[in-house]
Design a protein around this motif. Structure first.
Motif, mmCIF file in Angstrom:
data_model
loop_
_atom_site.group_PDB
_atom_site.id
_atom_site.type_symbol
_atom_site.label_atom_id
_atom_site.label_comp_id
_atom_site.label_asym_id
_atom_site.label_seq_id
_atom_site.Cartn_x
_atom_site.Cartn_y
_atom_site.Cartn_z
ATOM 1 N N LEU A 279 -7.949 -3.562 2.014
ATOM 2 C CA LEU A 279 -6.679 -3.050 1.500
ATOM 3 C C LEU A 279 -6.499 -3.482 0.043
ATOM 4 C CD1 LEU A 279 -3.280 -2.749 3.162
ATOM 5 C CD2 LEU A 279 -3.421 -3.976 1.012
ATOM 6 N N LEU B 134 -6.205 -0.958 -3.210
ATOM 7 C CA LEU B 134 -5.022 -0.910 -4.072
ATOM 8 C C LEU B 134 -5.407 -0.729 -5.544
ATOM 9 C CD1 LEU B 134 -2.706 -3.637 -2.510
ATOM 10 C CD2 LEU B 134 -2.211 -1.183 -2.703
ATOM 11 N N PHE C 260 -1.616 2.945 5.245
ATOM 12 C CA PHE C 260 -2.990 2.499 4.999
ATOM 13 C C PHE C 260 -3.826 2.854 6.211
ATOM 14 C CE2 PHE C 260 -6.090 -1.095 5.447
ATOM 15 C CZ PHE C 260 -6.890 -0.770 4.366
ATOM 16 N N TYR D 258 0.836 -1.203 0.000
ATOM 17 C CA TYR D 258 0.000 0.000 0.000
ATOM 18 C C TYR D 258 0.875 1.259 0.000
ATOM 19 C CZ TYR D 258 -3.475 3.457 1.207
ATOM 20 O OH TYR D 258 -4.279 4.585 1.190
#
Length: 169
Positions: free
Chosen positions: A136, A140, A120, A112
């Motif tokens: 997450l 992305l 993040f 990230y």
């Protein structure tokens, strides 16, 4: 006479004391100053509505500045040189209760950070590690502008949860 509530305390707290508590919710000075100046609040709901509305005006720079006060998911507050107040460290530890394998976050956080150039940020409270890792991965795939908006929204949610806990009776 009715007992003093947490909202009564917030409404009457000295500015310096209240500013420290509000920074523990979101370390954004414009937001802290606005919430202090807008007192008194007639209800918990009115406080949260005002805080939410004001949070929607945060600039990208303010959000990025606030990220310096958030350890990475899976990281304890003392794991890196992040200047957290005692209030922020306490919030962070409680919010990351769903993290059962901090090592799983090392690679995820790295990916990230390479993609977006910052940590993040997610409202971890009430989410499992699997849910946060899936989020997450989804994020992305966002473009920079979409992720900027998502990051600000996550910070707003975190701030409101913390503020709500601050005035809970």
């Amino acid at each position: 006479m009715s007992p003093c509530t947490a909202l009564d305390h917030l409404n009457g707290a000295p500015t310096v004391e209240l500013a420290e508590q509000l920074r523990g919710c979101a370390p954004i000075e414009s937001w802290v100053r606005h919430l202090i100046a807008s007192r008194p609040y007639p209800s918990r709901e009115s406080l949260l509505a005002e805080a939410s509305a004001r949070a929607r005006t945060w600039s990208t720079a303010e959000v990025l500045g606030a990220l310096a006060h958030h350890p990475r998911i899976g990281e304890r507050a003392g794991d890196r040189a992040v200047a957290l107040s005692a209030v922020e460290a306490e919030h962070s530890a409680a919010e990351q209760a769903g993290v059962d394998d901090p090592d799983a976050w090392v690679l995820a956080n790295s990916r990230y950070e390479r993609r977006f150039g910052t940590v993040f940020l997610i409202r971890a409270a009430g989410r499992s590690q699997a849910e946060m890792l899936a989020e997450l991965e989804r994020r992305l795939l966002l473009d920079d502008e979409e992720e900027r908006a998502e990051r600000a929204e996550q910070l707003r949610q975190i701030a409101l949860l913390r503020l709500d806990a601050l005035v809970a009776d």
